[in-house]
Design a protein around this motif. Structure first.
Motif, PDB file in Angstrom:
ATOM      1  N   ASP A  49       0.842  -1.188   0.000  1.00  0.00           N
ATOM      2  CA  ASP A  49       0.000   0.000   0.000  1.00  0.00           C
ATOM      3  C   ASP A  49       0.885   1.249   0.000  1.00  0.00           C
ATOM      4  O   ASP A  49       1.899   1.295   0.711  1.00  0.00           O
ATOM      5  N   ARG A  50       0.495   2.262  -0.771  1.00  0.00           N
ATOM      6  CA  ARG A  50       1.382   3.428  -0.914  1.00  0.00           C
ATOM      7  C   ARG A  50       1.577   4.185   0.398  1.00  0.00           C
ATOM      8  O   ARG A  50       2.642   4.754   0.635  1.00  0.00           O
ATOM      9  N   THR A  51       0.575   4.181   1.276  1.00  0.00           N
ATOM     10  CA  THR A  51       0.741   4.825   2.578  1.00  0.00           C
ATOM     11  C   THR A  51       1.726   4.036   3.434  1.00  0.00           C
ATOM     12  O   THR A  51       2.601   4.615   4.088  1.00  0.00           O
ATOM     13  N   VAL A  52       1.598   2.711   3.418  1.00  0.00           N
ATOM     14  CA  VAL A  52       2.538   1.857   4.149  1.00  0.00           C
ATOM     15  C   VAL A  52       3.945   2.054   3.588  1.00  0.00           C
ATOM     16  O   VAL A  52       4.920   2.124   4.344  1.00  0.00           O
ATOM     17  N   MET A  53       4.051   2.154   2.257  1.00  0.00           N
ATOM     18  CA  MET A  53       5.356   2.367   1.621  1.00  0.00           C
ATOM     19  C   MET A  53       5.983   3.674   2.106  1.00  0.00           C
ATOM     20  O   MET A  53       7.195   3.724   2.353  1.00  0.00           O
ATOM     21  N   THR A  54       5.193   4.702   2.265  1.00  0.00           N
ATOM     22  CA  THR A  54       5.725   5.983   2.735  1.00  0.00           C
ATOM     23  C   THR A  54       6.362   5.829   4.107  1.00  0.00           C
ATOM     24  O   THR A  54       7.497   6.269   4.331  1.00  0.00           O
ATOM     25  N   TYR A  55       5.654   5.187   5.037  1.00  0.00           N
ATOM     26  CA  TYR A  55       6.203   4.977   6.379  1.00  0.00           C
ATOM     27  C   TYR A  55       7.424   4.058   6.350  1.00  0.00           C
ATOM     28  O   TYR A  55       8.407   4.288   7.064  1.00  0.00           O
ATOM     29  N   LEU A  56       7.370   3.035   5.528  1.00  0.00           N
ATOM     30  CA  LEU A  56       8.490   2.108   5.415  1.00  0.00           C
ATOM     31  C   LEU A  56       9.730   2.834   4.894  1.00  0.00           C
ATOM     32  O   LEU A  56      10.833   2.674   5.427  1.00  0.00           O
ATOM     33  N   LEU A  57       9.539   3.650   3.864  1.00  0.00           N
ATOM     34  CA  LEU A  57      10.669   4.415   3.322  1.00  0.00           C
ATOM     35  C   LEU A  57      11.191   5.437   4.322  1.00  0.00           C
ATOM     36  O   LEU A  57      12.404   5.676   4.388  1.00  0.00           O
ATOM     37  N   ASP A  58      10.292   6.037   5.098  1.00  0.00           N
ATOM     38  CA  ASP A  58      10.737   6.955   6.153  1.00  0.00           C
ATOM     39  C   ASP A  58      11.703   6.239   7.100  1.00  0.00           C
ATOM     40  O   ASP A  58      12.773   6.755   7.424  1.00  0.00           O
TER      41      ASP A  58
END
Length: 186
Positions: free
Chosen positions: A86-95
């Protein structure tokens, strides 16, 4: 399903130590493909999870790092789509991966609104170390096989997996590793 006509030496040895588990057909449960695949997968998943415990996001973070390095810079949304995250999960993961110094978000020269995900030097070094540790974990899981048997096992398993994936494609490898997800739902 046909009757099992032979038993491996390991199953015979196990049976000699005590009463073997039996399937409905009376064959030792160890001869069941599903049982064998489940036991090996569970052992591998636990060994891999231990190796990836310090990686932000665990196995999913490893997949992001490996893909960012192996495939080269990718847009954040493309990376999320490729890995089924999920793109929101990806954002947190990349953070989290960025805070750990493993990846960087760089402006995409073709679209200044988009960001390319790039493995850092530290990320590449970490990835090499993780790959070595995963290889050691795989060696432990496959420890009962000789080197030539391991090569044959990997080749045969890969062939079966590729065929199975063409019949019933897996859209998100991260979900399969989740112990709370029924494989039939993937």
């Amino acid at each position: 399903m046909g009757a099992v006509t032979s038993t491996s030496p390991e199953v015979g040895t196990r049976a000699a130590r005590g009463a073997p588990h039996r399937s409905a057909s009376g064959a030792p449960v160890e001869t069941d493909l599903g049982w064998a695949l489940g036991v090996v997968f569970r052992r591998y998943a636990k060994a891999a999870a231990a190796v990836l415990d310090d990686v932000p996001g665990g196995p999913r973070g490893y997949q992001v790092l490996a893909t960012a390095h192996g495939d080269g810079p990718k847009r954040q949304l493309d990376l999320a789509a490729q890995l089924g995250v999920d793109r929101t999960v990806m954002t947190y993961l990349l953070d989290d991966l960025e805070k750990a110094g493993l990846v960087q978000r760089q402006p995409d020269p073709a679209d200044r609104r988009a960001r390319l995900i790039v493995a850092t030097e530290q990320g590449r070094e970490t990835l090499c170390e993780l790959e070595e540790r995963l290889a050691t974990a795989e060696d432990e899981v496959l420890g009962s096989l000789e080197d030539s048997e391991r090569a044959s096992f990997r080749m045969l398993l890969q062939r079966v997996a590729v065929k199975a994936d063409t019949v019933d494609p897996l859209h998100n490898a991260c979900v399969l590793a989740d112990e709370n997800v029924d494989p039939a739902d993937t």
